[in-house]
Motif scaffolding. Structure first.
Motif, PDB file in Angstrom:
ATOM      1  N   GLY A  84       0.854  -1.172   0.000  1.00 40.73           N
ATOM      2  CA  GLY A  84       0.000   0.000   0.000  1.00 40.73           C
ATOM      3  C   GLY A  84       0.892   1.224   0.000  1.00 40.73           C
ATOM      4  N   SER A  85       0.296   2.380   0.108  1.00 37.98           N
ATOM      5  CA  SER A  85       1.085   3.614   0.155  1.00 37.98           C
ATOM      6  C   SER A  85       1.403   3.977   1.601  1.00 37.98           C
ATOM      7  CB  SER A  85       0.356   4.744  -0.561  1.00 37.98           C
ATOM      8  OG  SER A  85      -0.971   4.869  -0.060  1.00 37.98           O
ATOM      9  N   MET A  86       0.349   4.265   2.389  1.00 39.89           N
ATOM     10  CA  MET A  86       0.466   4.655   3.794  1.00 39.89           C
ATOM     11  C   MET A  86      -0.876   4.368   4.454  1.00 39.89           C
ATOM     12  SD  MET A  86       1.948   6.031   6.464  1.00 39.89           S
ATOM     13  CE  MET A  86       3.500   6.652   5.849  1.00 39.89           C
ATOM     14  N   PRO A  87      -0.879   3.797   5.673  1.00 40.91           N
ATOM     15  CA  PRO A  87      -2.162   3.526   6.335  1.00 40.91           C
ATOM     16  C   PRO A  87      -2.983   4.802   6.518  1.00 40.91           C
ATOM     17  CG  PRO A  87      -0.374   2.438   7.492  1.00 40.91           C
ATOM     18  CD  PRO A  87       0.258   3.354   6.480  1.00 40.91           C
ATOM     19  N   GLY A  88      -4.301   4.635   6.409  1.00 41.03           N
ATOM     20  CA  GLY A  88      -5.216   5.745   6.635  1.00 41.03           C
ATOM     21  C   GLY A  88      -5.421   6.006   8.121  1.00 41.03           C
ATOM     22  N   VAL A  89      -6.191   7.027   8.417  1.00 40.83           N
ATOM     23  CA  VAL A  89      -6.425   7.461   9.793  1.00 40.83           C
ATOM     24  C   VAL A  89      -6.979   6.334  10.656  1.00 40.83           C
ATOM     25  CG1 VAL A  89      -7.804   9.026  11.228  1.00 40.83           C
ATOM     26  CG2 VAL A  89      -6.681   9.891   9.174  1.00 40.83           C
ATOM     27  N   GLN A  90      -8.001   5.611  10.167  1.00 47.02           N
ATOM     28  CA  GLN A  90      -8.584   4.537  10.981  1.00 47.02           C
ATOM     29  C   GLN A  90      -7.606   3.394  11.192  1.00 47.02           C
ATOM     30  OE1 GLN A  90     -12.459   4.048   8.940  1.00 47.02           O
ATOM     31  NE2 GLN A  90     -13.328   4.530  10.941  1.00 47.02           N
ATOM     32  N   SER A  94      -0.111 -18.261   3.077  1.00 49.45           N
ATOM     33  CA  SER A  94      -0.371 -18.371   1.645  1.00 49.45           C
ATOM     34  C   SER A  94       0.743 -17.761   0.799  1.00 49.45           C
ATOM     35  CB  SER A  94      -1.709 -17.706   1.309  1.00 49.45           C
ATOM     36  OG  SER A  94      -2.762 -18.366   1.988  1.00 49.45           O
ATOM     37  N   GLY A  95       1.834 -17.344   1.435  1.00 55.51           N
ATOM     38  CA  GLY A  95       2.982 -16.816   0.701  1.00 55.51           C
ATOM     39  C   GLY A  95       2.955 -15.332   0.432  1.00 55.51           C
ATOM     40  N   PHE A  96       2.070 -14.611   1.128  1.00 58.65           N
ATOM     41  CA  PHE A  96       1.974 -13.168   0.930  1.00 58.65           C
ATOM     42  C   PHE A  96       2.611 -12.408   2.088  1.00 58.65           C
ATOM     43  CE2 PHE A  96      -1.606 -14.878  -1.470  1.00 58.65           C
ATOM     44  CZ  PHE A  96      -1.396 -14.272  -2.697  1.00 58.65           C
ATOM     45  N   ALA A  97       3.196 -11.274   1.749  1.00 58.69           N
ATOM     46  CA  ALA A  97       3.683 -10.310   2.732  1.00 58.69           C
ATOM     47  C   ALA A  97       2.931  -9.011   2.484  1.00 58.69           C
ATOM     48  CB  ALA A  97       5.186 -10.090   2.580  1.00 58.69           C
ATOM     49  N   LEU A  98       2.782  -8.210   3.515  1.00 61.72           N
ATOM     50  CA  LEU A  98       2.020  -6.962   3.422  1.00 61.72           C
ATOM     51  C   LEU A  98       2.828  -5.847   4.068  1.00 61.72           C
ATOM     52  CD1 LEU A  98      -0.726  -5.630   2.731  1.00 61.72           C
ATOM     53  CD2 LEU A  98      -1.535  -6.372   4.980  1.00 61.72           C
ATOM     54  N   TRP A  99       2.938  -4.726   3.353  1.00 65.04           N
ATOM     55  CA  TRP A  99       3.691  -3.592   3.872  1.00 65.04           C
ATOM     56  C   TRP A  99       3.223  -2.351   3.145  1.00 65.04           C
ATOM     57  CZ3 TRP A  99       9.736  -2.882   3.557  1.00 65.04           C
ATOM     58  CH2 TRP A  99      10.199  -2.209   4.706  1.00 65.04           C
ATOM     59  N   ASP A 100       3.840  -1.231   3.446  1.00 59.52           N
ATOM     60  CA  ASP A 100       3.572   0.023   2.751  1.00 59.52           C
ATOM     61  C   ASP A 100       4.852   0.538   2.135  1.00 59.52           C
ATOM     62  OD1 ASP A 100       0.732   0.702   3.110  1.00 59.52           O
ATOM     63  OD2 ASP A 100       1.236   0.614   5.235  1.00 59.52           O
ATOM     64  N   VAL A 101       4.727   1.260   1.050  1.00 60.67           N
ATOM     65  CA  VAL A 101       5.889   1.854   0.400  1.00 60.67           C
ATOM     66  C   VAL A 101       6.522   2.883   1.318  1.00 60.67           C
ATOM     67  CG1 VAL A 101       6.691   3.265  -1.521  1.00 60.67           C
ATOM     68  CG2 VAL A 101       4.977   1.482  -1.917  1.00 60.67           C
ATOM     69  N   LEU A 102       5.693   3.698   1.935  1.00 57.90           N
ATOM     70  CA  LEU A 102       6.212   4.800   2.733  1.00 57.90           C
ATOM     71  C   LEU A 102       6.369   4.420   4.197  1.00 57.90           C
ATOM     72  CD1 LEU A 102       4.122   7.724   1.204  1.00 57.90           C
ATOM     73  CD2 LEU A 102       6.431   6.962   0.583  1.00 57.90           C
ATOM     74  N   GLU A 103       7.484   4.809   4.744  1.00 60.78           N
ATOM     75  CA  GLU A 103       7.723   4.661   6.179  1.00 60.78           C
ATOM     76  C   GLU A 103       7.114   5.853   6.903  1.00 60.78           C
ATOM     77  OE1 GLU A 103       9.225   5.247   9.993  1.00 60.78           O
ATOM     78  OE2 GLU A 103      10.042   6.494   8.402  1.00 60.78           O
ATOM     79  N   ALA A 104       7.148   7.018   6.238  1.00 64.01           N
ATOM     80  CA  ALA A 104       6.631   8.236   6.856  1.00 64.01           C
ATOM     81  C   ALA A 104       6.256   9.249   5.781  1.00 64.01           C
ATOM     82  CB  ALA A 104       7.674   8.842   7.792  1.00 64.01           C
ATOM     83  N   ARG A 113       3.442   4.436  -7.833  1.00 59.22           N
ATOM     84  CA  ARG A 113       4.195   5.666  -8.138  1.00 59.22           C
ATOM     85  C   ARG A 113       5.209   5.970  -7.048  1.00 59.22           C
ATOM     86  NH1 ARG A 113       4.870  10.913  -7.578  1.00 59.22           N
ATOM     87  NH2 ARG A 113       3.453  11.265  -5.860  1.00 59.22           N
ATOM     88  N   SER A 114       4.784   5.894  -5.794  1.00 65.68           N
ATOM     89  CA  SER A 114       5.710   6.177  -4.688  1.00 65.68           C
ATOM     90  C   SER A 114       6.873   5.193  -4.675  1.00 65.68           C
ATOM     91  CB  SER A 114       4.976   6.138  -3.343  1.00 65.68           C
ATOM     92  OG  SER A 114       4.163   7.272  -3.192  1.00 65.68           O
ATOM     93  N   PHE A 115       6.602   3.920  -4.960  1.00 67.05           N
ATOM     94  CA  PHE A 115       7.683   2.931  -4.998  1.00 67.05           C
ATOM     95  C   PHE A 115       8.676   3.273  -6.111  1.00 67.05           C
ATOM     96  CE2 PHE A 115       9.679  -0.975  -6.445  1.00 67.05           C
ATOM     97  CZ  PHE A 115      10.178  -1.483  -5.248  1.00 67.05           C
ATOM     98  N   ARG A 116       8.145   3.543  -7.297  1.00 63.89           N
ATOM     99  CA  ARG A 116       9.027   3.808  -8.446  1.00 63.89           C
ATOM    100  C   ARG A 116       9.832   5.106  -8.283  1.00 63.89           C
ATOM    101  NH1 ARG A 116       8.399  -0.005 -12.217  1.00 63.89           N
ATOM    102  NH2 ARG A 116       6.417  -1.101 -12.395  1.00 63.89           N
ATOM    103  N   VAL A 117       9.248   6.105  -7.632  1.00 62.47           N
ATOM    104  CA  VAL A 117       9.918   7.400  -7.495  1.00 62.47           C
ATOM    105  C   VAL A 117      10.790   7.474  -6.242  1.00 62.47           C
ATOM    106  CG1 VAL A 117       9.523   9.895  -7.164  1.00 62.47           C
ATOM    107  CG2 VAL A 117       8.166   8.617  -8.848  1.00 62.47           C
ATOM    108  N   PHE A 118      10.306   6.934  -5.106  1.00 62.17           N
ATOM    109  CA  PHE A 118      10.988   7.162  -3.834  1.00 62.17           C
ATOM    110  C   PHE A 118      11.735   5.941  -3.287  1.00 62.17           C
ATOM    111  CE2 PHE A 118       7.433  10.123  -4.114  1.00 62.17           C
ATOM    112  CZ  PHE A 118       8.124  11.320  -4.055  1.00 62.17           C
ATOM    113  N   ALA A 119      11.452   4.749  -3.783  1.00 63.66           N
ATOM    114  CA  ALA A 119      12.128   3.554  -3.265  1.00 63.66           C
ATOM    115  C   ALA A 119      13.031   2.895  -4.298  1.00 63.66           C
ATOM    116  CB  ALA A 119      11.088   2.537  -2.776  1.00 63.66           C
ATOM    117  N   LEU A 120      12.601   2.816  -5.525  1.00 66.56           N
ATOM    118  CA  LEU A 120      13.316   2.057  -6.554  1.00 66.56           C
ATOM    119  C   LEU A 120      14.660   2.653  -6.963  1.00 66.56           C
ATOM    120  CD1 LEU A 120      13.115  -0.512  -8.245  1.00 66.56           C
ATOM    121  CD2 LEU A 120      11.842   0.791  -9.958  1.00 66.56           C
ATOM    122  N   PRO A 121      14.779   3.975  -7.130  1.00 71.06           N
ATOM    123  CA  PRO A 121      16.077   4.511  -7.551  1.00 71.06           C
ATOM    124  C   PRO A 121      17.195   4.122  -6.571  1.00 71.06           C
ATOM    125  CG  PRO A 121      14.386   6.176  -7.797  1.00 71.06           C
ATOM    126  CD  PRO A 121      13.758   5.027  -7.032  1.00 71.06           C
TER     127      PRO A 121
END
Length: 167
Positions: A21-27, A68-78, A121-129
Motif C-alpha cells: 500500500g502507500s500509507m495507512p489511513g487514519v482509521q 499463503s505466501g503473501f507479505a504486506l507492507w507500505d511503500v512509505l515509512e513516513a 508511483r511512490s515505490f518507483r519514485v521514492f524507493a526504486l532509484p
C-alpha cells in the motif's frame, strides 16, 4: 501537520508476493492494523481469494496471508498527510521504507503487487532509484480504498487475476 508513520511488515521469510500500500489511513493508524477502515475492500478480497473467514481476528487474517505466501507492507515509512487520502500527502514529505533490507530478508520474493496507483508511483519514485532489486515482477492492482469507486466484484476479479492467476 504532523508526520504519520507506517507499520512493520506482515511477512514470513518464505513470502513469494509482497503487497504494498502507500500509507495507512487514519482509521488504520488509530487501530494499529492494516486496512482497518470498514469499507476498505482489502480484507474481503483476501478472504474471498484465500478462503478464510472475514470475521476472523486480525491476527488470524494476517496469519492466513503469510501462510499463503503473501507479505504486506507500505511503500512509505513516513509522510505528512492530513486525513487518509493519498492525494493529500504533502509534497516533499515522502520517506520510503527500507526495501533493500526487506528484499535481502525475503529471498523467495517473485513479485510485488501495488494496492493502487499511488503505491506504485511512490515505490518507483521514492524507493526504486538506487535499489538493488532482485528479478521481480511488478503488478499494479486497483486500490481497495473506498475512495476508489470501482465496484467490489471488479476489484475482486482484478486482484484474482493479479495474485492468484498471474499470466
Amino acid at each position: 501537520m504532523s508526520t504519520v508513520r507506517s507499520f512493520p511488515p506482515i511477512a514470513d521469510p518464505s513470502a513469494r508476493t509482497l503487497i504494498l500500500g502507500s500509507m495507512p489511513g487514519v482509521q488504520s493508524l488509530a487501530a494499529n492494523r492494516y486496512y482497518a477502515h470498514p469499507r476498505n475492500a482489502f480484507w474481503p478480497i483476501m478472504a474471498a481469494l484465500l478462503g478464510f473467514d472475514i470475521e476472523s481476528t486480525y491476527e488470524r487474517r494476517a496469519q492466513a496471508l503469510t501462510q499463503s505466501g503473501f507479505a504486506l507492507w507500505d511503500v512509505l515509512e513516513a509522510c505528512v498527510r492530513p486525513g487518509s487520502l493519498d492525494s493529500a500527502i504533502q509534497t516533499g514529505s515522502r520517506v520510503a521504507n527500507d526495501f533493500q533490507t526487506f528484499f535481502a530478508r525475503h529471498p523467495a520474493l517473485e513479485r510485488v503487487c501495488f494496492n493502487g496507483a499511488e503505491a506504485e508511483r511512490s515505490f518507483r519514485v521514492f524507493a526504486l532509484p538506487g535499489l538493488e532489486v532482485p528479478a521481480l515482477r511488478f503488478v499494479r492492482l486497483p486500490s481497495t480504498s473506498p475512495a476508489y469507486t470501482l465496484p467490489f466484484q471488479q476489484k475482486l476479479a482484478a486482484w484474482r487475476a493479479g495474485l492468484i492467476d498471474p499470466r
